[in-house]
Scaffold this motif. Structure first.
Motif, PDB file in Angstrom:
ATOM      1  N   TYR A 145     -19.890 -45.924 -55.004  1.00 42.98           N
ATOM      2  CA  TYR A 145     -18.235 -46.111 -54.984  1.00 42.98           C
ATOM      3  C   TYR A 145     -17.536 -45.046 -55.488  1.00 42.98           C
ATOM      4  CZ  TYR A 145     -14.572 -49.564 -54.554  1.00 42.98           C
ATOM      5  OH  TYR A 145     -13.170 -49.939 -54.053  1.00 42.98           O
ATOM      6  N   ARG A 146     -18.049 -44.413 -56.621  1.00 44.82           N
ATOM      7  CA  ARG A 146     -17.359 -43.099 -57.011  1.00 44.82           C
ATOM      8  C   ARG A 146     -17.352 -42.061 -55.898  1.00 44.82           C
ATOM      9  NH1 ARG A 146     -20.161 -41.234 -62.055  1.00 44.82           N
ATOM     10  NH2 ARG A 146     -18.160 -39.946 -62.281  1.00 44.82           N
ATOM     11  N   VAL A 147     -18.085 -42.035 -55.059  1.00 44.35           N
ATOM     12  CA  VAL A 147     -17.926 -41.131 -53.831  1.00 44.35           C
ATOM     13  C   VAL A 147     -16.613 -41.503 -52.971  1.00 44.35           C
ATOM     14  CG1 VAL A 147     -18.815 -40.362 -51.605  1.00 44.35           C
ATOM     15  CG2 VAL A 147     -20.448 -40.569 -53.519  1.00 44.35           C
ATOM     16  N   LEU A 148     -16.376 -42.653 -52.784  1.00 49.23           N
ATOM     17  CA  LEU A 148     -15.139 -43.226 -52.201  1.00 49.23           C
ATOM     18  C   LEU A 148     -13.873 -42.906 -53.122  1.00 49.23           C
ATOM     19  CD1 LEU A 148     -16.025 -46.805 -50.742  1.00 49.23           C
ATOM     20  CD2 LEU A 148     -16.436 -44.501 -49.817  1.00 49.23           C
ATOM     21  N   GLU A 149     -14.055 -42.847 -54.380  1.00 50.08           N
ATOM     22  CA  GLU A 149     -13.028 -42.697 -55.366  1.00 50.08           C
ATOM     23  C   GLU A 149     -12.589 -41.009 -55.182  1.00 50.08           C
ATOM     24  OE1 GLU A 149     -13.388 -46.184 -58.557  1.00 50.08           O
ATOM     25  OE2 GLU A 149     -14.242 -44.246 -58.815  1.00 50.08           O
ATOM     26  N   THR A 159     -10.885 -50.556 -42.683  1.00 47.17           N
ATOM     27  CA  THR A 159     -10.879 -49.774 -41.241  1.00 47.17           C
ATOM     28  C   THR A 159     -12.047 -49.577 -41.009  1.00 47.17           C
ATOM     29  OG1 THR A 159      -8.563 -49.500 -41.779  1.00 47.17           O
ATOM     30  CG2 THR A 159      -9.479 -48.332 -39.890  1.00 47.17           C
ATOM     31  N   ASN A 160     -13.108 -48.992 -41.855  1.00 43.63           N
ATOM     32  CA  ASN A 160     -14.052 -48.332 -41.395  1.00 43.63           C
ATOM     33  C   ASN A 160     -15.621 -48.919 -41.736  1.00 43.63           C
ATOM     34  OD1 ASN A 160     -13.255 -45.270 -40.353  1.00 43.63           O
ATOM     35  ND2 ASN A 160     -12.110 -45.882 -42.293  1.00 43.63           N
ATOM     36  N   VAL A 190     -18.230 -64.313 -46.914  1.00 46.60           N
ATOM     37  CA  VAL A 190     -16.904 -63.499 -47.561  1.00 46.60           C
ATOM     38  C   VAL A 190     -16.029 -62.916 -46.482  1.00 46.60           C
ATOM     39  CG1 VAL A 190     -16.803 -61.423 -48.722  1.00 46.60           C
ATOM     40  CG2 VAL A 190     -18.553 -62.704 -49.400  1.00 46.60           C
ATOM     41  N   VAL A 191     -14.673 -63.027 -46.797  1.00 46.21           N
ATOM     42  CA  VAL A 191     -13.886 -62.521 -45.571  1.00 46.21           C
ATOM     43  C   VAL A 191     -13.370 -61.307 -45.746  1.00 46.21           C
ATOM     44  CG1 VAL A 191     -11.768 -63.191 -44.732  1.00 46.21           C
ATOM     45  CG2 VAL A 191     -13.348 -64.875 -45.111  1.00 46.21           C
ATOM     46  N   ASP A 192     -12.771 -61.033 -47.267  1.00 49.36           N
ATOM     47  CA  ASP A 192     -12.381 -59.846 -47.735  1.00 49.36           C
ATOM     48  C   ASP A 192     -13.554 -58.858 -48.280  1.00 49.36           C
ATOM     49  OD1 ASP A 192     -11.098 -57.439 -48.585  1.00 49.36           O
ATOM     50  OD2 ASP A 192      -9.926 -58.873 -50.192  1.00 49.36           O
ATOM     51  N   LEU A 193     -14.297 -58.266 -47.313  1.00 47.34           N
ATOM     52  CA  LEU A 193     -15.350 -57.497 -47.508  1.00 47.34           C
ATOM     53  C   LEU A 193     -15.072 -56.426 -48.404  1.00 47.34           C
ATOM     54  CD1 LEU A 193     -16.701 -57.422 -44.013  1.00 47.34           C
ATOM     55  CD2 LEU A 193     -17.641 -58.795 -45.874  1.00 47.34           C
ATOM     56  N   GLY A 194     -13.980 -55.589 -48.172  1.00 41.78           N
ATOM     57  CA  GLY A 194     -13.500 -54.483 -49.121  1.00 41.78           C
ATOM     58  C   GLY A 194     -13.349 -55.009 -50.640  1.00 41.78           C
ATOM     59  N   ARG A 240      -7.641 -46.012 -50.367  1.00 39.26           N
ATOM     60  CA  ARG A 240      -9.126 -46.227 -50.476  1.00 39.26           C
ATOM     61  C   ARG A 240      -9.395 -47.535 -49.697  1.00 39.26           C
ATOM     62  NH1 ARG A 240      -9.841 -44.843 -54.961  1.00 39.26           N
ATOM     63  NH2 ARG A 240      -9.918 -46.612 -55.955  1.00 39.26           N
ATOM     64  N   GLY A 241      -8.488 -48.772 -50.497  1.00 38.70           N
ATOM     65  CA  GLY A 241      -8.799 -50.050 -49.590  1.00 38.70           C
ATOM     66  C   GLY A 241      -8.666 -50.117 -48.132  1.00 38.70           C
ATOM     67  N   GLU A 242      -7.583 -49.613 -47.836  1.00 41.87           N
ATOM     68  CA  GLU A 242      -7.198 -49.665 -46.190  1.00 41.87           C
ATOM     69  C   GLU A 242      -8.281 -48.710 -45.445  1.00 41.87           C
ATOM     70  OE1 GLU A 242      -3.314 -48.130 -46.014  1.00 41.87           O
ATOM     71  OE2 GLU A 242      -2.397 -49.753 -47.022  1.00 41.87           O
TER      72      GLU A 242
END
Length: 447
Positions: A157-161, A176-177, A198-202, A170-172
Motif C-alpha cells: 500500500y505504501r507503494v501506492l502512496e 479505476t484500475n 464488498v462493493v467499495d473494494l478500494g 489515489r482512491g480514484e
C-alpha cells in the motif's frame, strides 16, 4: 542442469573477489534462484558482485568500497537489490550486513532447499530518475520479501502512496484500475473478494487493510491473535501486490520485465544508438541512404549466453549494408574472411532477424584454422538451437548491441550426439591439418 555444482565457501574467493580491500557484503533472504558462479554487474556507475551460493553461507551481494561511508555503500547495495528484485519479480530482504578485507558472507548450514541457477540474466535493471520511483522499488522489494501478510500488505500500500501521494487521486486511481491487475493470483483474489459482497473494494482495502494494520486506536483493527484477520489479509495480499506493480509501471513509468520482453526493444537498441536517429527514421520511412553514404557500423563479437566464446565470431568486420523497406541487412565477416554472418535489422517490428540455418557460413580453404572454425560453428548451432540466447557486442567497447531471446526451432530436431561427433571430427581434422602442414614445411625446407 546436472552440470551445475555448488562451490565450497573457500573456493569462491577467486579473481576480483580475492582482492583485499574494504568490502561491504549484504547477506540475503530471497526467493530468487541464486547463481553458483561469480557475477559482476555495473549499476549506476558502481560494480556489484553476486557471490556464488554455497551450503555454508547466505546468498550475498558485495561491493568494494571506495571513498564513500559504510552507510552510503550499504545504501548503494540496497538500491541495486531493489532494481534486481523488480527485474526478477521476487523479494529480497537483508537480514545482516558483513564486511572486511575480503567479501565474506555470513555463515550458515543449509544442505537442502537451495534454489540455484548457473547465472542470473540481469540485462534489465531499472534506474528510476525520481526519489519516489526509488522508494517505490524499495517498498516493492520489501513487500515481496516479507513472510508476514500484514506487513507485506502495508508495504504494497505504501507503494501506492509513493506513486500517488494525493489521497483522493489515489482512491480514484485504485477504483479505476482494480480490474486491470495483470497478476493472475491478484485477479483470482479480487473475484473472491467481490463474492463476499464488498462493493467499495478500494475503500475496503484502505480501511480494513492499510488503516487496520497501521493503527489500533479504533476499529477495524487487525488482531495478530485472530486467525480470521490473518487469513483475510493473506487472501487479499495478491490484490495489493498487483496494484503496486501496476502503479510502479503505469504511474511511475518503470517497466516490468514482462513489458520489456513484450516490447523486445533490446534486440535493436544498441544498433539503433550506433546508427543514429536520422538513419533509423529513414529506414522506418523506407528511405534508403543516398548512394555512396557511409554507414558507421562497429566490429562485433557474436556470443551465446552460457556458452564459451567462439573465436571464429570475434572481431567480425562489417563488409556490406543494404536496405529494403524498413529492413537493413548487415553482412559481417571474420578478419580472415573464413566466416560470414548475415543479420537483418527489422526496424518496423523491432526485431533482429537471424536465420541460424542459412545466415552463417564457413569457408573451408584447407587450413587448420578453417577446420577449427567448422568445429566452433557446429558448436554454435548446437548451443543456439539448444535454448541459446544470442548476444552481439561492440568488439571494442563491449557494449551490448543486441540480445535475442532463446527460441524453439520449428521442423527441426537437434541431434546433440551427432553434432558432438561432428565437432570432434572437425577438431581431429584440424589436428591432422596442422601435422600435414608441418610435414609440407619440412619437405619444402629440405635440400
Amino acid at each position: 542442469m546436472a552440470d551445475i555444482e555448488i562451490a565450497e565457501l573457500k573456493d569462491i574467493f577467486v579473481g576480483e573477489l580475492a582482492e583485499h580491500g574494504h568490502w561491504i557484503v549484504a547477506n540475503l533472504d530471497t526467493g530468487i534462484s541464486w547463481p553458483v558462479e561469480q557475477q559482476k554487474y555495473t549499476y549506476q556507475d558502481t560494480d556489484f558482485f553476486l557471490l556464488p551460493i554455497t551450503k555454508e553461507s547466505y546468498p550475498a551481494v558485495a561491493l568494494k568500497k571506495g571513498d564513500e561511508t559504510d552507510q552510503e555503500a550499504r545504501s548503494r547495495i540496497l538500491r541495486f537489490l531493489s532494481a534486481m528484485s523488480w527485474s526478477e519479480g521476487s523479494g529480497v530482504i537483508v537480514p545482516f550486513f558483513t564486511g572486511g578485507n575480503l567479501p565474506r558472507p555470513m555463515g550458515r548450514e543449509k544442505s537442502f532447499g537451495l534454489t540455484i541457477t548457473r547465472d542470473l540474466n540481469l540485462t534489465y535493471l531499472p534506474e528510476p530518475a525520481e526519489d519516489r520511483g526509488r522508494v517505490a522499488l524499495a517498498l516493492m522489494r520489501e513487500g515481496r520479501g516479507l513472510n508476514h501478510p500484514a506487513y507485506a500488505f502495508l508495504s504494497f500500500y505504501r507503494v501506492l502512496e509513493a506513486a500517488l501521494p494525493d489521497g483522493r487521486a489515489r482512491g480514484e486511481w485504485v477504483a479505476t484500475n482494480l480490474e486491470r491487475i495483470f497478476d493472475r493470483q491478484g485477479q483470482e483474489a479480487l473475484e473472491k473478494l467481490k463474492a463476499t459482497g464488498v462493493v467499495d473494494l478500494g475503500g475496503h482495502l484502505y480501511r480494513s487493510g492499510r488503516q487496520a494494520i497501521a493503527h489500533a486506536a479504533a476499529v477495524p483493527i487487525i488482531n495478530p491473535d485472530d486467525a480470521s484477520d490473518y487469513e483475510r489479509l493473506q487472501g487479499e495480499l495478491p490484490i495489493m501486490r498487483g496494484l503496486a506493480e501496476l502503479a510502479i509501471e503505469e504511474v511511475l513509468g518503470i517497466k516490468t520485465r514482462h513489458t520489456i520482453w513484450k516490447e523486445h526493444l533490446y534486440e535493436l537498441a544498441g544498433f539503433k544508438e550506433r546508427l543514429g536517429p536520422a538513419l533509423v527514421q529513414g529506414a522506418l520511412d523506407e528511405i534508403e541512404p543516398p548512394e555512396g553514404a557511409t554507414v558507421d557500423l562497429p566490429h562485433i563479437d557474436v556470443e551465446l549466453r552460457r556458452s564459451d566464446p567462439f573465436t571464429a565470431l570475434k572481431g567480425m568486420v562489417p563488409v556490406h549494408v543494404s536496405q529494403q523497406g524498413k529492413m537493413m541487412q548487415l553482412v559481417y565477416r571474420s578478419p580472415d574472411e573464413l566466416v560470414e554472418m548475415v543479420f537483418v535489422l527489422d526496424f518496423g517490428e523491432e526485431r533482429l532477424r537471424f536465420e541460424w540455418d542459412r545466415n552463417i557460413y564457413g569457408r573451408d580453404d584447407g587450413s587448420a584454422q578453417a577446420a577449427i572454425y567448422a568445429a566452433e560453428l557446429t558448436r554454435f548451432i548446437r548451443d543456439y538451437v539448444g535454448n541459446g540466447e544470442l548476444h552481439i557486442y561492440d568488439a571494442k567497447s563491449r557494449n551490448l548491441l543486441s540480445r535475442v531471446d532463446a527460441f524453439i526451432p520449428t521442423n527441426y530436431w537437434a541431434n546433440h550426439e551427432a553434432l558432438n561427433e561432428q565437432i570432434m571430427r572437425w577438431t581431429e581434422e584440424a589436428a591432422h591439418r596442422v601435422i600435414a602442414h608441418q610435414h609440407e614445411d619440412v619437405q619444402e625446407g629440405a635440400p
